[in-house]
Design an enzyme around this catalytic site. Structure first.
Site, PDB file in Angstrom:
ATOM      1  CE  LYS A  45      -3.393   2.896   0.592  1.00 36.77           C
ATOM      2  NZ  LYS A  45      -4.373   3.168  -0.504  1.00 36.77           N
ATOM      3  CB  CYS A 127      -3.168   9.270  -4.149  1.00 37.40           C
ATOM      4  SG  CYS A 127      -4.614   8.971  -3.096  1.00 37.40           S
TER       5      CYS A 127
HETATM    6  O1  LIG Z   1      -7.574   6.613  -1.780  1.00 40.57           O
HETATM    7  C1  LIG Z   1      -6.552   5.898  -1.835  1.00 40.57           C
HETATM    8  O2  LIG Z   1      -5.899   5.488  -0.829  1.00 40.57           O
HETATM    9  C2  LIG Z   1      -6.076   5.586  -3.212  1.00 40.57           C
HETATM   10  N1  LIG Z   1      -7.020   5.167  -4.094  1.00 40.57           N
HETATM   11  C3  LIG Z   1      -6.718   4.953  -5.419  1.00 40.57           C
HETATM   12  O3  LIG Z   1      -7.588   4.578  -6.230  1.00 40.57           O
HETATM   13  N2  LIG Z   1      -5.438   5.165  -5.841  1.00 40.57           N
HETATM   14  C4  LIG Z   1      -4.460   5.570  -5.027  1.00 40.57           C
HETATM   15  O4  LIG Z   1      -3.304   5.772  -5.478  1.00 40.57           O
HETATM   16  C5  LIG Z   1      -4.783   5.794  -3.639  1.00 40.57           C
HETATM   17 CL1  LIG Z   1      -3.529   6.293  -2.555  1.00 40.57          CL
END
Ligand SMILES: O=C(O)c1[nH]c(=O)[nH]c(=O)c1Cl
Length: 308
Positions: A45, A127
């Site tokens: 993650k 993100c």
């Molecule tokens: O909301 C999120 O954690 C998230 N959600 C996504 O769809 N892509 C990302 O790079 C991230 Cl970091």
């Protein structure tokens, strides 16, 4: 048929990975990815300097042909993931990192540079769900400045996670920037930012954060993912490998990503729904397609999609 592949002199026993964010928040989930059949390793993650709770729930919702999420970067914090990837594992790891501002990214990469970790790192520039923060990768000047600063000190293997682009000139502009730097790979695409879905019974949006706006994933984004893989393969130096992400639910989808030039393929939404058993299924389905076509290696067709 052996699906092993090498990226930045790291040998992956399979082309398959999880999309960062799915099945990779905890040691247990990351171990599960590594121990599963037909996986090449695990992508963590995206780690931020400190642990984060993320956005209020519900923040993920399954749609008929995919998903919508506004997780808000929940994660156990950079030290947790650096500790994990620095330990010995049966398969390679990719450490994903996401600063909330430029200085975070620089700080995290200085820490990795100074650490014992020698594996791959992936800088998440895409993100879409940190409230008040625009995606870095949609700001070409900022991306260029950030990479210039990073490569003034960083010497370990580094790739970037990109959002989808939707304009051919943007592909040209972004590829021209990326080609200036000794990147090991790009990972394309991240979710299609700021989609919206509504429950008509309640007439309400389906996720709580950001008035229901969230990143789209799953089958419905496959055409966008394929276009981004092909566009960057056509434009990037061959030394920059491509992890194709987005919309993979079957061996056919994997085959299309590979035809567009992907070196590895990662799975998000479908992995969340099916579990790590999906990688054996994708492997079997891809092998069947290859057998039917008389291919004995991915090199027989990788990047060889034909124009009409
Ligand atoms: O909301 C999120 O954690 C998230 N959600 C996504 O769809 N892509 C990302 O790079 C991230 Cl970091």
């Amino acid at each position: 048929i052996d699906f092993k592949t090498t990226m930045a002199s790291v040998e992956f026993p399979s082309i398959f990975l999880n999309a960062s964010g799915v099945n990779c928040m905890t040691v247990a989930e990351m171990d599960e990815m590594i121990n599963a059949a037909c996986t090449g390793g695990v992508v963590t993650k995206s780690a931020t300097p400190q642990q984060r709770e993320g956005n209020p729930q519900p923040r993920y919702y399954q749609l008929e042909h995919g998903s919508i999420n506004s997780m808000g970067l929940p994660n156990a914090g950079f030290p947790y993931y650096l500790d994990y990837v620095t330990k010995e594992h049966a398969k390679p790891t990719i450490l994903s990192v996401a600063g909330l501002q430029m200085s975070d990214n620089i700080e995290l990469l200085h820490k990795i540079q100074a650490s014992e970790y020698t594996g791959l790192t992936e800088l998440n520039l895409s993100c879409p769900n940190v409230i008040g923060k625009p995606q870095v990768a949609y700001d070409f000047e900022e991306t260029d400045a950030l990479l210039a600063e990073i490569f003034s000190f960083y010497t370990k293997p580094l790739g970037v996670k990109l959002p989808p682009y939707f304009d051919l000139v943007h592909f040209d502009q972004m590829a021209a920037i990326l080609n200036k730097y000794p990147l090991t790979h790009i990972n394309t695409v991240n979710s299609v930012g700021n989609g919206l879905w509504i429950d008509i019974d309640t007439e309400k949006v389906v996720i709580k954060p950001k008035q229901g706006f969230g990143g789209l994933g799953g089958a419905m984004i496959l055409p966008t993912a394929l276009a981004n893989v092909r566009a960057f393969r056509q434009r990037l130096n061959p030394s920059i490998k491509i992890i194709g992400t987005g919309g993979v639910t079957s061996g056919k989808d994997v085959f299309m990503h590979l035809l567009c030039g992907a070196d590895m393929v990662s799975v998000g939404t479908a992995l969340l729904h099916e579990g790590v058993g999906i990688f054996q299924r994708l492997t079997d389905e891809l092998a069947a397609i290859m057998a039917e076509k008389g291919y004995t290696s991915i090199e027989d067709f990788r990047g060889k999609v034909q124009d009409f």
